[in-house]
Design a protein around this motif. Structure first.
Motif, PDB file in Angstrom:
ATOM      1  N   MET A   1       0.847  -1.171   0.000  1.00  0.00           N
ATOM      2  CA  MET A   1       0.000   0.000   0.000  1.00  0.00           C
ATOM      3  C   MET A   1       0.896   1.239   0.000  1.00  0.00           C
ATOM      4  O   MET A   1       1.789   1.374   0.811  1.00  0.00           O
ATOM      5  CB  MET A   1      -0.894   0.006   1.238  1.00  0.00           C
ATOM      6  N   LYS A   2       0.632   2.139  -0.925  1.00  0.00           N
ATOM      7  CA  LYS A   2       1.393   3.377  -1.017  1.00  0.00           C
ATOM      8  C   LYS A   2       0.812   4.403  -0.052  1.00  0.00           C
ATOM      9  O   LYS A   2      -0.392   4.527   0.075  1.00  0.00           O
ATOM     10  CB  LYS A   2       1.330   3.906  -2.443  1.00  0.00           C
ATOM     11  N   LYS A   3       1.694   5.134   0.598  1.00  0.00           N
ATOM     12  CA  LYS A   3       1.257   6.156   1.548  1.00  0.00           C
ATOM     13  C   LYS A   3       1.630   7.525   1.014  1.00  0.00           C
ATOM     14  O   LYS A   3       2.686   7.701   0.415  1.00  0.00           O
ATOM     15  CB  LYS A   3       1.891   5.920   2.908  1.00  0.00           C
ATOM     16  N   VAL A   4       0.738   8.479   1.231  1.00  0.00           N
ATOM     17  CA  VAL A   4       0.970   9.851   0.792  1.00  0.00           C
ATOM     18  C   VAL A   4       0.568  10.815   1.899  1.00  0.00           C
ATOM     19  O   VAL A   4      -0.210  10.473   2.792  1.00  0.00           O
ATOM     20  CB  VAL A   4       0.185  10.206  -0.488  1.00  0.00           C
ATOM     21  N   ILE A   5       1.101  12.005   1.817  1.00  0.00           N
ATOM     22  CA  ILE A   5       0.706  13.097   2.699  1.00  0.00           C
ATOM     23  C   ILE A   5      -0.073  14.069   1.834  1.00  0.00           C
ATOM     24  O   ILE A   5       0.409  14.494   0.786  1.00  0.00           O
ATOM     25  CB  ILE A   5       1.939  13.804   3.297  1.00  0.00           C
ATOM     26  N   ILE A   6      -1.268  14.403   2.255  1.00  0.00           N
ATOM     27  CA  ILE A   6      -2.068  15.391   1.526  1.00  0.00           C
ATOM     28  C   ILE A   6      -2.006  16.689   2.309  1.00  0.00           C
ATOM     29  O   ILE A   6      -2.488  16.770   3.434  1.00  0.00           O
ATOM     30  CB  ILE A   6      -3.525  14.927   1.358  1.00  0.00           C
ATOM     31  N   ALA A   7      -1.386  17.698   1.695  1.00  0.00           N
ATOM     32  CA  ALA A   7      -1.226  19.000   2.333  1.00  0.00           C
ATOM     33  C   ALA A   7      -2.270  19.948   1.759  1.00  0.00           C
ATOM     34  O   ALA A   7      -2.417  20.047   0.543  1.00  0.00           O
ATOM     35  CB  ALA A   7       0.180  19.533   2.096  1.00  0.00           C
ATOM     36  N   GLY A   8      -2.967  20.641   2.642  1.00  0.00           N
ATOM     37  CA  GLY A   8      -4.014  21.544   2.187  1.00  0.00           C
ATOM     38  C   GLY A   8      -3.938  22.918   2.809  1.00  0.00           C
ATOM     39  O   GLY A   8      -4.924  23.644   2.828  1.00  0.00           O
ATOM     40  N   SER A   9      -2.781  23.302   3.313  1.00  0.00           N
ATOM     41  CA  SER A   9      -2.633  24.610   3.931  1.00  0.00           C
ATOM     42  C   SER A   9      -2.719  25.711   2.881  1.00  0.00           C
ATOM     43  O   SER A   9      -2.295  25.526   1.740  1.00  0.00           O
ATOM     44  CB  SER A   9      -1.279  24.692   4.651  1.00  0.00           C
ATOM     45  N   SER A  10      -3.251  26.846   3.260  1.00  0.00           N
ATOM     46  CA  SER A  10      -3.392  27.939   2.301  1.00  0.00           C
ATOM     47  C   SER A  10      -2.087  28.689   2.061  1.00  0.00           C
ATOM     48  O   SER A  10      -1.960  29.395   1.074  1.00  0.00           O
ATOM     49  CB  SER A  10      -4.469  28.916   2.775  1.00  0.00           C
ATOM     50  N   ARG A  11      -1.106  28.511   2.947  1.00  0.00           N
ATOM     51  CA  ARG A  11       0.194  29.175   2.757  1.00  0.00           C
ATOM     52  C   ARG A  11       1.223  28.153   2.304  1.00  0.00           C
ATOM     53  O   ARG A  11       1.460  27.161   2.965  1.00  0.00           O
ATOM     54  CB  ARG A  11       0.670  29.820   4.061  1.00  0.00           C
ATOM     55  N   LYS A  12       1.851  28.420   1.188  1.00  0.00           N
ATOM     56  CA  LYS A  12       2.828  27.495   0.620  1.00  0.00           C
ATOM     57  C   LYS A  12       4.151  27.511   1.390  1.00  0.00           C
ATOM     58  O   LYS A  12       4.906  26.556   1.333  1.00  0.00           O
ATOM     59  CB  LYS A  12       3.055  27.877  -0.841  1.00  0.00           C
ATOM     60  N   ASN A  21       7.297  18.643   4.838  1.00  0.00           N
ATOM     61  CA  ASN A  21       8.554  18.305   4.171  1.00  0.00           C
ATOM     62  C   ASN A  21       9.450  17.454   5.058  1.00  0.00           C
ATOM     63  O   ASN A  21      10.086  16.510   4.581  1.00  0.00           O
ATOM     64  CB  ASN A  21       9.288  19.568   3.722  1.00  0.00           C
ATOM     65  N   GLN A  22       9.503  17.763   6.343  1.00  0.00           N
ATOM     66  CA  GLN A  22      10.307  16.958   7.271  1.00  0.00           C
ATOM     67  C   GLN A  22       9.756  15.537   7.361  1.00  0.00           C
ATOM     68  O   GLN A  22      10.515  14.562   7.335  1.00  0.00           O
ATOM     69  CB  GLN A  22      10.341  17.601   8.653  1.00  0.00           C
ATOM     70  N   LEU A  23       8.450  15.421   7.475  1.00  0.00           N
ATOM     71  CA  LEU A  23       7.825  14.107   7.561  1.00  0.00           C
ATOM     72  C   LEU A  23       8.054  13.310   6.278  1.00  0.00           C
ATOM     73  O   LEU A  23       8.356  12.116   6.316  1.00  0.00           O
ATOM     74  CB  LEU A  23       6.330  14.251   7.841  1.00  0.00           C
ATOM     75  N   ALA A  24       7.933  13.971   5.134  1.00  0.00           N
ATOM     76  CA  ALA A  24       8.155  13.301   3.859  1.00  0.00           C
ATOM     77  C   ALA A  24       9.606  12.829   3.735  1.00  0.00           C
ATOM     78  O   ALA A  24       9.866  11.723   3.248  1.00  0.00           O
ATOM     79  CB  ALA A  24       7.796  14.236   2.707  1.00  0.00           C
ATOM     80  N   ASP A  25      10.548  13.654   4.182  1.00  0.00           N
ATOM     81  CA  ASP A  25      11.960  13.268   4.138  1.00  0.00           C
ATOM     82  C   ASP A  25      12.233  12.056   5.021  1.00  0.00           C
ATOM     83  O   ASP A  25      12.988  11.157   4.635  1.00  0.00           O
ATOM     84  CB  ASP A  25      12.856  14.433   4.563  1.00  0.00           C
ATOM     85  N   LEU A  26      11.632  12.023   6.190  1.00  0.00           N
ATOM     86  CA  LEU A  26      11.857  10.909   7.125  1.00  0.00           C
ATOM     87  C   LEU A  26      11.152   9.626   6.685  1.00  0.00           C
ATOM     88  O   LEU A  26      11.667   8.527   6.889  1.00  0.00           O
ATOM     89  CB  LEU A  26      11.376  11.297   8.523  1.00  0.00           C
ATOM     90  N   SER A  27       9.996   9.762   6.099  1.00  0.00           N
ATOM     91  CA  SER A  27       9.173   8.593   5.798  1.00  0.00           C
ATOM     92  C   SER A  27       9.341   8.085   4.370  1.00  0.00           C
ATOM     93  O   SER A  27       9.072   6.920   4.100  1.00  0.00           O
ATOM     94  CB  SER A  27       7.698   8.919   6.036  1.00  0.00           C
ATOM     95  N   GLY A  28       9.727   8.973   3.452  1.00  0.00           N
ATOM     96  CA  GLY A  28       9.796   8.592   2.048  1.00  0.00           C
ATOM     97  C   GLY A  28       8.448   8.626   1.343  1.00  0.00           C
ATOM     98  O   GLY A  28       8.319   8.196   0.203  1.00  0.00           O
ATOM     99  N   TRP A  29       7.430   9.124   2.035  1.00  0.00           N
ATOM    100  CA  TRP A  29       6.093   9.201   1.446  1.00  0.00           C
ATOM    101  C   TRP A  29       6.037  10.327   0.430  1.00  0.00           C
ATOM    102  O   TRP A  29       6.752  11.319   0.527  1.00  0.00           O
ATOM    103  CB  TRP A  29       5.036   9.437   2.513  1.00  0.00           C
ATOM    104  N   ASP A  30       5.168  10.196  -0.542  1.00  0.00           N
ATOM    105  CA  ASP A  30       4.928  11.249  -1.519  1.00  0.00           C
ATOM    106  C   ASP A  30       4.038  12.320  -0.898  1.00  0.00           C
ATOM    107  O   ASP A  30       3.263  12.042   0.019  1.00  0.00           O
ATOM    108  CB  ASP A  30       4.243  10.695  -2.764  1.00  0.00           C
TER     109      ASP A  30
END
Length: 55
Positions: A1-12, A21-30
Motif C-alpha cells: 500500500m502506497k502512503k501519501v501526505i495530503i497538504a491543504g494549507s493555504s500558505r505554501k 517536508n520533514q515528515l516526507a523526508d523521514l518517511s519517504g512518502w509522496d
C-alpha cells in the motif's frame, strides 16, 4: 500500500509546509499539495468543468 501526505494549507511557505517536508523526508512518502491544483466551487451549471477535479 502506497502512503501519501495530503497538504491543504493555504500558505505554501508556512510552518505546515516545513513539517510536511520533514515528515516526507523521514518517511519517504509522496506529498500531494492541494495548492498545485485548481478546484472550482460546486456549480450546478458546470461552468467550472475545466478545473482539475476529475469526478
Amino acid at each position: 500500500m502506497k502512503k501519501v501526505i495530503i497538504a491543504g494549507s493555504s500558505r505554501k511557505d508556512g510552518d505546515t509546509e516545513k513539517l510536511v517536508n520533514q515528515l516526507a523526508d523521514l518517511s519517504g512518502w509522496d506529498v500531494i499539495d492541494l495548492n498545485d491544483y485548481q478546484f472550482g466551487y460546486y456549480d450546478y451549471e458546470h461552468l467550472n468543468r475545466d478545473d482539475d477535479y476529475l469526478g
